[in-house]
Design an enzyme around this catalytic site. Structure first.
Site, PDB file in Angstrom:
ATOM      1  N   LYS A   1      13.606  89.990 -37.687  1.00  0.00           N
ATOM      2  CA  LYS A   1      13.646  91.006 -36.639  1.00  0.00           C
ATOM      3  C   LYS A   1      14.116  92.338 -37.239  1.00  0.00           C
ATOM      4  O   LYS A   1      15.235  92.450 -37.733  1.00  0.00           O
ATOM      5  CB  LYS A   1      14.619  90.572 -35.527  1.00  0.00           C
TER       6      LYS A   1
ATOM      7  N   GLU B   1      26.429  89.909 -43.340  1.00  0.00           N
ATOM      8  CA  GLU B   1      26.665  91.053 -44.224  1.00  0.00           C
ATOM      9  C   GLU B   1      26.978  92.222 -43.300  1.00  0.00           C
ATOM     10  O   GLU B   1      26.082  92.739 -42.614  1.00  0.00           O
ATOM     11  CB  GLU B   1      25.402  91.360 -45.048  1.00  0.00           C
TER      12      GLU B   1
ATOM     13  N   CYS C   1      26.222 100.690 -46.370  1.00  0.00           N
ATOM     14  CA  CYS C   1      27.363  99.837 -46.025  1.00  0.00           C
ATOM     15  C   CYS C   1      28.480  99.929 -47.068  1.00  0.00           C
ATOM     16  O   CYS C   1      29.643  99.797 -46.735  1.00  0.00           O
ATOM     17  CB  CYS C   1      26.910  98.401 -45.875  1.00  0.00           C
TER      18      CYS C   1
ATOM     19  N   GLU D   1      34.300 102.899 -39.873  1.00  0.00           N
ATOM     20  CA  GLU D   1      33.064 103.182 -40.618  1.00  0.00           C
ATOM     21  C   GLU D   1      32.293 104.274 -39.875  1.00  0.00           C
ATOM     22  O   GLU D   1      31.963 104.120 -38.705  1.00  0.00           O
ATOM     23  CB  GLU D   1      32.235 101.895 -40.676  1.00  0.00           C
TER      24      GLU D   1
HETATM   25  P1  TAP Z   1      23.774  96.849 -35.593  1.00  0.00           P
HETATM   26  O1  TAP Z   1      23.825  97.713 -34.422  1.00  0.00           O
HETATM   27  O2  TAP Z   1      24.742  95.741 -35.722  1.00  0.00           O
HETATM   28  O3  TAP Z   1      22.276  96.281 -35.659  1.00  0.00           O
HETATM   29  C1  TAP Z   1      21.839  95.459 -36.695  1.00  0.00           C
HETATM   30  C2  TAP Z   1      20.704  94.582 -36.203  1.00  0.00           C
HETATM   31  O4  TAP Z   1      21.223  93.703 -35.212  1.00  0.00           O
HETATM   32  C3  TAP Z   1      19.577  95.363 -35.528  1.00  0.00           C
HETATM   33  O5  TAP Z   1      18.359  94.773 -35.838  1.00  0.00           O
HETATM   34  C4  TAP Z   1      19.910  95.205 -34.050  1.00  0.00           C
HETATM   35  O6  TAP Z   1      18.809  95.322 -33.192  1.00  0.00           O
HETATM   36  C5  TAP Z   1      20.436  93.794 -34.045  1.00  0.00           C
HETATM   37  N1  TAP Z   1      21.240  93.463 -32.865  1.00  0.00           N
HETATM   38  C6  TAP Z   1      21.808  94.287 -31.949  1.00  0.00           C
HETATM   39  N2  TAP Z   1      22.449  93.558 -30.995  1.00  0.00           N
HETATM   40  C7  TAP Z   1      22.279  92.258 -31.320  1.00  0.00           C
HETATM   41  C8  TAP Z   1      22.701  91.026 -30.749  1.00  0.00           C
HETATM   42  N3  TAP Z   1      23.430  90.980 -29.623  1.00  0.00           N
HETATM   43  N4  TAP Z   1      22.362  89.875 -31.362  1.00  0.00           N
HETATM   44  C9  TAP Z   1      21.625  89.883 -32.496  1.00  0.00           C
HETATM   45  N5  TAP Z   1      21.185  91.026 -33.094  1.00  0.00           N
HETATM   46  C10 TAP Z   1      21.519  92.192 -32.518  1.00  0.00           C
HETATM   47  O7  TAP Z   1      23.878  97.684 -36.950  1.00  0.00           O
HETATM   48  P2  TAP Z   1      23.050  98.973 -37.373  1.00  0.00           P
HETATM   49  O8  TAP Z   1      23.595 100.130 -36.622  1.00  0.00           O
HETATM   50  O9  TAP Z   1      21.592  98.697 -37.302  1.00  0.00           O
HETATM   51  O10 TAP Z   1      23.398  99.062 -38.917  1.00  0.00           O
HETATM   52  C11 TAP Z   1      24.524  99.649 -39.387  1.00  0.00           C
HETATM   53  C12 TAP Z   1      25.568  98.595 -39.706  1.00  0.00           C
HETATM   54  O11 TAP Z   1      25.038  97.654 -40.638  1.00  0.00           O
HETATM   55  C13 TAP Z   1      26.766  99.203 -40.401  1.00  0.00           C
HETATM   56  O12 TAP Z   1      27.934  98.646 -39.891  1.00  0.00           O
HETATM   57  C14 TAP Z   1      26.568  98.817 -41.856  1.00  0.00           C
HETATM   58  O13 TAP Z   1      27.732  98.793 -42.621  1.00  0.00           O
HETATM   59  C15 TAP Z   1      25.948  97.474 -41.723  1.00  0.00           C
HETATM   60  N6  TAP Z   1      25.225  97.135 -42.946  1.00  0.00           N
HETATM   61  C16 TAP Z   1      25.775  96.197 -43.775  1.00  0.00           C
HETATM   62  C17 TAP Z   1      25.138  95.878 -44.959  1.00  0.00           C
HETATM   63  C18 TAP Z   1      25.754  94.835 -45.837  1.00  0.00           C
HETATM   64  S1  TAP Z   1      24.819  94.201 -46.979  1.00  0.00           S
HETATM   65  N7  TAP Z   1      26.978  94.447 -45.697  1.00  0.00           N
HETATM   66  C19 TAP Z   1      23.956  96.506 -45.317  1.00  0.00           C
HETATM   67  C20 TAP Z   1      23.440  97.464 -44.465  1.00  0.00           C
HETATM   68  C21 TAP Z   1      24.085  97.762 -43.270  1.00  0.00           C
HETATM   69  P3  TAP Z   1      18.443  96.705 -32.448  1.00  0.00           P
HETATM   70  O14 TAP Z   1      18.162  97.688 -33.511  1.00  0.00           O
HETATM   71  O15 TAP Z   1      17.252  96.348 -31.654  1.00  0.00           O
HETATM   72  O16 TAP Z   1      19.649  97.071 -31.629  1.00  0.00           O
END
Ligand code: TAP
Length: 489
Positions: free
Chosen positions: A175, A250, A284, A385
């Site tokens: 997804k 992650e 991240c 963050e």
């Molecule tokens: P999130 O808001 O957590 O979204 C990540 C993914 O989860 C998206 O595909 C999102 O879908 C989905 N999601 C949202 N609500 C969900 C639920 N209730 N159940 C299952 N999936 C759900 O994060 P983001 O804003 O996209 O990304 C930024 C975050 O990712 C930061 O905190 C960053 O540090 C972290 N990150 C970590 C890493 C590693 S390797 N540690 C790498 C990259 C990013 P939708 O987009 O449809 O809401």
């Protein structure tokens, strides 16, 4: 190759059962790039069924054969690198120079690496208390992997999850994030061109909560592999406990860069600039807390500000742009709220802090790189963050204070140490609570090295052999080699 806007299930592009869709915006202009169909819960289940069916074939295929397929995917990515890089840049806002040289190039490398690793997924022979009992382990695939990815490195993070899962013999339902789904959809075209068996990869652009609900309840998934925020990851882990499936997380970070007085200043400034501003700081493991020894603080700060001022901010498609657009207007607003909170809580803004909305940048989501000093650990900009080009730089009097400050965070994803004294660097590395510690580097991630966080930065490891083994189940097999009948009674 072209962008498809449907769902990729059982090797075909199919329509969403409910006919819903969502718009995808270009962060550099806020224009609609395209409209993508949104998968319903029923579609998500169909994708899982397809992956389950494919697993019966892929999971039984011999690893040498799987390896050939995965290499082919790597080759198709290489062949289409320029196109994929353009799609990623338009969707995420990152400079084309980065998409081409980091995201997509590393993704191809990731498939080749895991193609090679797929023939090395092996167990071991255990020492046995009986010479007549042979005891060995095998690693079997867990089945269907449900992958959920964020918007910051969609293609690369997708490549890591898909390639490692397939290398272990699993099939995948992935997804993408709603803000940046396009490059993930390209995997469907890539898999078709590579001649991959139908259903080994299924792509469902769906709402996060729908996927979270279906994945966590599903008894057909062997494991969920999630990359995203700590908040969503924690919720997901809670809901998975009912179905007792594995969940690799992650999550977020607030990584420190620790600068010792004997560092090579030029190398340190250049290295941390890369550690901070890669992908507009939407990274991240970004070095968002820079901890500098008193003796070198003034000099470091002056050089770092000078280095920051040299970074070319511009339209992501421009070849010379090194800092592009923030992924979405909503996220830009969040970053601006953090900048305001830093000012209100009494930190000193020494560089940037403003939205850029003049000339060619006027329609997009651009913000100046922003540096705060005089920051206290109680402030939000120290603790939370921000996920943008906003950092804090603070002073410390000795290495003990540096380590205390470095570990003063709920996160533990990564850290870097900058010094020419390698003995000291190794001693400090051991004291820092993080899944990755770089010595005189920051933001280098290789497909061959296990990656993941301590504390609130996650559970489990991705990448490397460890990442593949994490997507398998270990079976212990004991063989009776007694020449005489084994008799107890
Ligand atoms: P999130 O808001 O957590 O979204 C990540 C993914 O989860 C998206 O595909 C999102 O879908 C989905 N999601 C949202 N609500 C969900 C639920 N209730 N159940 C299952 N999936 C759900 O994060 P983001 O804003 O996209 O990304 C930024 C975050 O990712 C930061 O905190 C960053 O540090 C972290 N990150 C970590 C890493 C590693 S390797 N540690 C790498 C990259 C990013 P939708 O987009 O449809 O809401």
């Amino acid at each position: 190759m072209q962008i498809q806007r449907k769902l990729f299930i059982e090797g075909e592009w199919v329509d969403s059962s409910e006919g819903k869709s969502f718009e995808v915006l270009n962060p550099a202009t806020n224009e609609v790039i395209t409209t993508v169909q949104r998968a319903s819960k029923k579609d998500i289940q169909k994708a899982i069924d397809s992956a389950k069916k494919a697993f019966n074939v892929w999971g039984k295929m011999n690893p040498f054969e799987r390896s050939k397929y995965l290499h082919r995917v790597g080759e198709v990515i290489e062949k289409n690198l320029e196109f994929i890089a353009g799609v990623e840049t338009d969707d995420v806002g990152k400079p084309i120079y980065e998409s081409r040289n980091i995201d997509i190039a590393s993704s191809a490398q990731t498939f080749h690496y895991f193609a090679d690793i797929s023939v090395e997924v092996m167990g071991e022979v255990m020492p046995s208390p009986f010479n007549e009992v042979l005891d060995y382990t095998v690693h079997e695939p867990v089945g269907v992997i449900g992958a959920i990815i964020p918007w910051n490195f969609p293609f690369l993070i997708g490549a890591r999850k898909i390639a490692s899962a397939l290398a272990a013999g699993n099939s995948v339902v992935i997804k993408p994030a709603t803000w940046a789904p396009l490059s993930t959809l390209l995997f469907g075209e890539i898999f078709k061109e590579a001649g991959m068996p139908e259903g080994v990869l299924n792509i469902i652009p769906a709402s996060g909560s729908d996927v979270g609900e279906v994945f966590s309840k599903s008894e057909d998934l062997g494991e969920i592999s999630f990359t995203g925020s700590t908040e969503v990851g924690t919720k997901l882990l809670g809901s998975c406990s009912c179905s007792l499936k594995g969940c690799t997380l992650e999550l977020g970070g607030k990584s420190p860069a620790v600068v010792l007085p004997d560092c090579n200043l030029e190398e340190t400034v250049e290295g941390i600039l890369f550690g901070v501003y890669l992908n507009q700081g939407e990274c991240c493991c970004a070095a968002t807390r820079i901890i500098v020894h008193d003796d070198i603080y003034d000099e470091f700060l002056a050089e770092f500000i000078e280095g920051t001022s040299r970074i070319r901010i511009g339209l992501p498609r421009n070849e010379d742009t090194r800092l592009g657009a923030i992924v979405h207007r909503e996220h830009l607003n969040t970053i601006m709220e953090y900048i305001d909170s830093g000012k209100k809580e009494g930190a000193t803004l020494v560089y940037g802090g403003n939205i850029l909305d003049k000339g060619e940048l006027s329609r997009g989501n651009f913000v100046e790189p922003t540096i705060f000093v005089d920051v206290k650990p109680s402030m939000k900009i120290w603790k939370e963050e921000i996920f943008g080009p906003v950092i804090v730089i603070c002073k410390a009097k000795d290495t003990d204070e540096m380590v205390n400050l470095a570990n003063d965070t709920k996160y533990g994803l990564a850290a870097s140490i900058w010094t020419t004294n390698l003995k000291k660097a190794h001693i400090l590395a051991a004291k820092i609570e993080a899944g990755t510690v770089w010595l005189n580097l920051h933001n280098f991630v290789f497909p061959s090295a296990p990656y993941g966080g301590y504390k609130a930065s996650g559970i489990g490891r991705e990448l490397g052999k460890e990442g593949v083994l994490a997507l398998t189940r270990t079976k212990n097999i004991m063989v009776n080699l007694f020449e005489e009948t084994f008799k107890w009674y």
